[in-house]
Design a protein around this motif. Structure first.
Motif, PDB file in Angstrom:
ATOM      1  N   CYS A  14       0.918  -1.089   0.059  1.00  0.00           N
ATOM      2  CA  CYS A  14      -0.008   0.105   0.004  1.00  0.00           C
ATOM      3  C   CYS A  14       1.033   1.185   0.065  1.00  0.00           C
ATOM      4  N   ASP A  15       0.885   2.098   1.162  1.00  0.00           N
ATOM      5  CA  ASP A  15       1.516   3.200   0.983  1.00  0.00           C
ATOM      6  C   ASP A  15       2.612   3.055   1.863  1.00  0.00           C
ATOM      7  N   GLU A  16       3.231   2.190   2.440  1.00  0.00           N
ATOM      8  CA  GLU A  16       4.530   2.013   3.277  1.00  0.00           C
ATOM      9  C   GLU A  16       5.536   1.321   2.387  1.00  0.00           C
ATOM     10  N   THR A  17       6.595   1.799   2.354  1.00  0.00           N
ATOM     11  CA  THR A  17       7.684   1.141   1.580  1.00  0.00           C
ATOM     12  C   THR A  17       8.591   0.413   3.081  1.00  0.00           C
ATOM     13  N   SER A  18       8.651  -0.600   2.911  1.00  0.00           N
ATOM     14  CA  SER A  18       9.418  -1.128   4.321  1.00  0.00           C
ATOM     15  C   SER A  18      10.330  -2.233   3.821  1.00  0.00           C
ATOM     16  N   ILE A  32      10.945   1.695   7.785  1.00  0.00           N
ATOM     17  CA  ILE A  32       9.390   1.999   7.322  1.00  0.00           C
ATOM     18  C   ILE A  32       9.357   3.418   6.805  1.00  0.00           C
ATOM     19  N   LEU A  33       9.019   3.634   5.362  1.00  0.00           N
ATOM     20  CA  LEU A  33       8.740   4.799   4.915  1.00  0.00           C
ATOM     21  C   LEU A  33       7.425   5.300   4.561  1.00  0.00           C
ATOM     22  N   SER A  34       6.651   5.950   5.525  1.00  0.00           N
ATOM     23  CA  SER A  34       5.088   5.997   5.248  1.00  0.00           C
ATOM     24  C   SER A  34       5.201   7.269   4.004  1.00  0.00           C
ATOM     25  N   GLN A  35       4.456   7.045   3.015  1.00  0.00           N
ATOM     26  CA  GLN A  35       4.440   8.100   1.945  1.00  0.00           C
ATOM     27  C   GLN A  35       3.464   9.108   2.307  1.00  0.00           C
ATOM     28  N   GLU A  36       4.021  10.390   2.474  1.00  0.00           N
ATOM     29  CA  GLU A  36       3.098  11.584   3.053  1.00  0.00           C
ATOM     30  C   GLU A  36       2.369  12.056   2.002  1.00  0.00           C
ATOM     31  N   PHE A  37       2.840  12.013   0.614  1.00  0.00           N
ATOM     32  CA  PHE A  37       2.034  12.391  -0.594  1.00  0.00           C
ATOM     33  C   PHE A  37       0.580  12.403  -0.701  1.00  0.00           C
ATOM     34  N   HIS A  38       0.086  11.187   0.042  1.00  0.00           N
ATOM     35  CA  HIS A  38      -1.489  10.814  -0.134  1.00  0.00           C
ATOM     36  C   HIS A  38      -2.318  11.805   0.710  1.00  0.00           C
ATOM     37  N   LYS A  39      -1.885  12.289   1.511  1.00  0.00           N
ATOM     38  CA  LYS A  39      -2.689  13.176   2.612  1.00  0.00           C
ATOM     39  C   LYS A  39      -3.445  14.143   2.016  1.00  0.00           C
ATOM     40  N   LYS A  40      -2.737  14.695   1.074  1.00  0.00           N
ATOM     41  CA  LYS A  40      -3.300  15.924   0.596  1.00  0.00           C
ATOM     42  C   LYS A  40      -4.503  15.219  -0.701  1.00  0.00           C
ATOM     43  N   HIS A  41      -4.483  14.178  -0.927  1.00  0.00           N
ATOM     44  CA  HIS A  41      -5.234  13.635  -1.784  1.00  0.00           C
ATOM     45  C   HIS A  41      -6.677  12.889  -0.990  1.00  0.00           C
ATOM     46  N   GLY A  42      -6.171  12.820   0.400  1.00  0.00           N
ATOM     47  CA  GLY A  42      -7.584  12.071   1.115  1.00  0.00           C
ATOM     48  C   GLY A  42      -7.526  10.593   0.919  1.00  0.00           C
ATOM     49  N   ALA A 172     -13.497   9.823  10.037  1.00  0.00           N
ATOM     50  CA  ALA A 172     -12.492  10.948  10.201  1.00  0.00           C
ATOM     51  C   ALA A 172     -12.517  11.915   9.205  1.00  0.00           C
ATOM     52  N   LYS A 173     -12.873  11.309   7.804  1.00  0.00           N
ATOM     53  CA  LYS A 173     -12.982  12.484   6.664  1.00  0.00           C
ATOM     54  C   LYS A 173     -14.175  13.413   6.979  1.00  0.00           C
ATOM     55  N   MET A 174     -15.378  12.734   7.274  1.00  0.00           N
ATOM     56  CA  MET A 174     -16.594  13.266   7.523  1.00  0.00           C
ATOM     57  C   MET A 174     -16.425  14.573   8.639  1.00  0.00           C
ATOM     58  N   LEU A 175     -15.513  14.145   9.561  1.00  0.00           N
ATOM     59  CA  LEU A 175     -15.297  15.128  10.567  1.00  0.00           C
ATOM     60  C   LEU A 175     -14.104  16.049  10.233  1.00  0.00           C
ATOM     61  N   GLY A 176     -13.732  16.020   9.119  1.00  0.00           N
ATOM     62  CA  GLY A 176     -12.712  16.931   8.464  1.00  0.00           C
ATOM     63  C   GLY A 176     -11.074  16.721   9.261  1.00  0.00           C
ATOM     64  N   LEU A 177     -10.996  15.190   9.693  1.00  0.00           N
ATOM     65  CA  LEU A 177      -9.702  15.099  10.517  1.00  0.00           C
ATOM     66  C   LEU A 177      -8.488  14.553   9.547  1.00  0.00           C
ATOM     67  N   GLY A 178      -8.769  14.551   8.273  1.00  0.00           N
ATOM     68  CA  GLY A 178      -7.376  14.340   7.383  1.00  0.00           C
ATOM     69  C   GLY A 178      -7.479  12.770   7.103  1.00  0.00           C
ATOM     70  N   TYR A 179      -6.440  12.191   6.450  1.00  0.00           N
ATOM     71  CA  TYR A 179      -6.093  11.050   5.961  1.00  0.00           C
ATOM     72  C   TYR A 179      -4.783  10.605   6.616  1.00  0.00           C
TER      73      TYR A 179
END
Ligand code: KG4
Ligand code: ZN
Length: 343
Positions: A14-18, A32-42, A172-179
């Protein structure tokens, strides 16, 4: 093959390269490298995930070997996730791992990511005894298993709709808490009131062990709409988080207790990303007073990581005939979905 297995393991579903290095079942390094780029796409964008794995995997492999103080020539077993997950993402780690195994002429073990969450329970010194009940709560899956031995288990229940982690992320998305929203709901819930509102726990007809989370998720949505909730009001959002989290975790707890009673099993393993949740830890740990043994991985081994792929590779290699890992396993194909028949 020497008695000591120096294992190099890869996770890229998925979005961790480990990448991890193990000496037998002992973890020497786990990067573990968690890919941060996805956050802005939700949410996770598959194409971005694959490209990032490709960019990072070689450097992370070097770092994992260096931190483990192990030379590549000492590695005598390679393991990688082969299913389930994002196909393009899996292919990067899987093909990197298979090519490395072929070039070093050492065995390769393909690992099912969900099984890896199950056997992450074997990373800690204190290990469960067979048979045990395993609850896997991740972003993509919710599965209850009776594990009789290594790679011998019975599926008791699965989710009929959303996975537990998926429900956390959607609420979390409904409550505007990010991904991803799970960790944020966890944090906000710690200062909220679990009795603020009773979100309904799902009852599934004719099924003792299956789960359903989409009803709870939808009732949060209706609650927000009906009551005109301002998601900028921190106190109310904290209360909704606490009440929602309580409903989900309580459902999980009830099914696990039921299974444990039916099968007379007191060793319980909880794993997958949602097992990092503090309320999951709190409620399940409470069972220790009733003579249960509760196994929950340290947070770093709850969410996706290569150490769990390594430990599963280790036990698979030790449990199954060696020949199949020499050349046959190199032809293994990546699969996006969990194949319940052959799981
Ligand atoms: O196992 P995992 O890392 O990836 C999959 O295999 O899916 O699980 C990721 C999921 C996400 O849905 C994330 O929101 C959830 O685990 N998660 C949590 C917490 N930490 C991660 N959910 C609730 N509380 C947490 N502390
Ligand atoms: Zn996972």
């Amino acid at each position: 093959m020497s008695n000591i297995l120096n294992i190099l393991a890869f996770e890229s579903s998925c979005d961790e390269t480990s990448v991890a290095v193990l000496k037998n079942d002992r973890v020497l390094s786990n990067i573990i490298l968690s890919q941060e780029f996805h956050k802005k796409h939700g949410g996770v964008v598959p194409e971005i995930a694959s490209r990032e794995h490709l960019k990072k995997i070689t450097g992370l492999t070097r770092t994992a070997l260096m931190r483990a103080d192990t030379g590549i020539e000492e590695i005598n077993l390679i393991a990688a996730t082969s299913e389930p997950g994002l196909i393009g993402a899996i292919l990067i780690g899987l093909n990197f791992a298979k090519s490395l195994a072929a070039s070093l002429a050492i065995p390769f073990v393909p690992v099912n990511h969900i099984q890896a969450h199950v056997y992450s329970a074997f990373i800690k010194d204190e290990k469960p005894s067979f048979p045990f009940i395993s609850l896997i709560i991740s972003g993509g899956h919710t599965i209850l298993l009776l594990v009789k031995d290594f790679f011998n288990h019975q599926i008791l229940g699965t989710t009929v709709d959303d996975a537990a982690g998926e429900a956390f992320d959607k609420v979390a998305k409904m409550l505007g808490l990010g991904y991803p929203g799970g960790p944020e709901i966890d944090r906000r819930a710690s200062s909220g009131n679990i009795n603020f509102h009773k979100f309904p726990e799902a009852v599934i007809k004719d099924s003792k062990y299956d789960f359903s989370f989409s009803g709870i998720k939808t009732s949060v949505l209706y609650f927000i709409r009906k009551n005109n909730i301002d998601v900028k009001n921190e106190l109310i959002v904290n209360d909704i988080c606490a009440s929602f989290q309580h409903a989900v975790v309580n459902t999980l707890l009830k099914k696990v207790i039921r299974a444990s009673e039916e099968f007379g099993v007191k060793d319980i393993c909880i794993s997958g990303g949602v097992s990092a949740n503090s309320y999951v830890k709190k409620l399940f740990s409470g069972l220790r007073d009733k003579n249960y043994r509760i196994f929950i991985p340290d947070a770093v081994y709850s969410t996706d990581n290569a150490a769990m792929i390594g430990i599963t590779g280790y036990h698979k290699y030790r449990s199954l005939p060696e020949e199949q890992f020499i050349s046959k396993s190199l032809s293994v194909k990546a699969k996006p979905r969990l194949d319940y028949e052959n799981f």
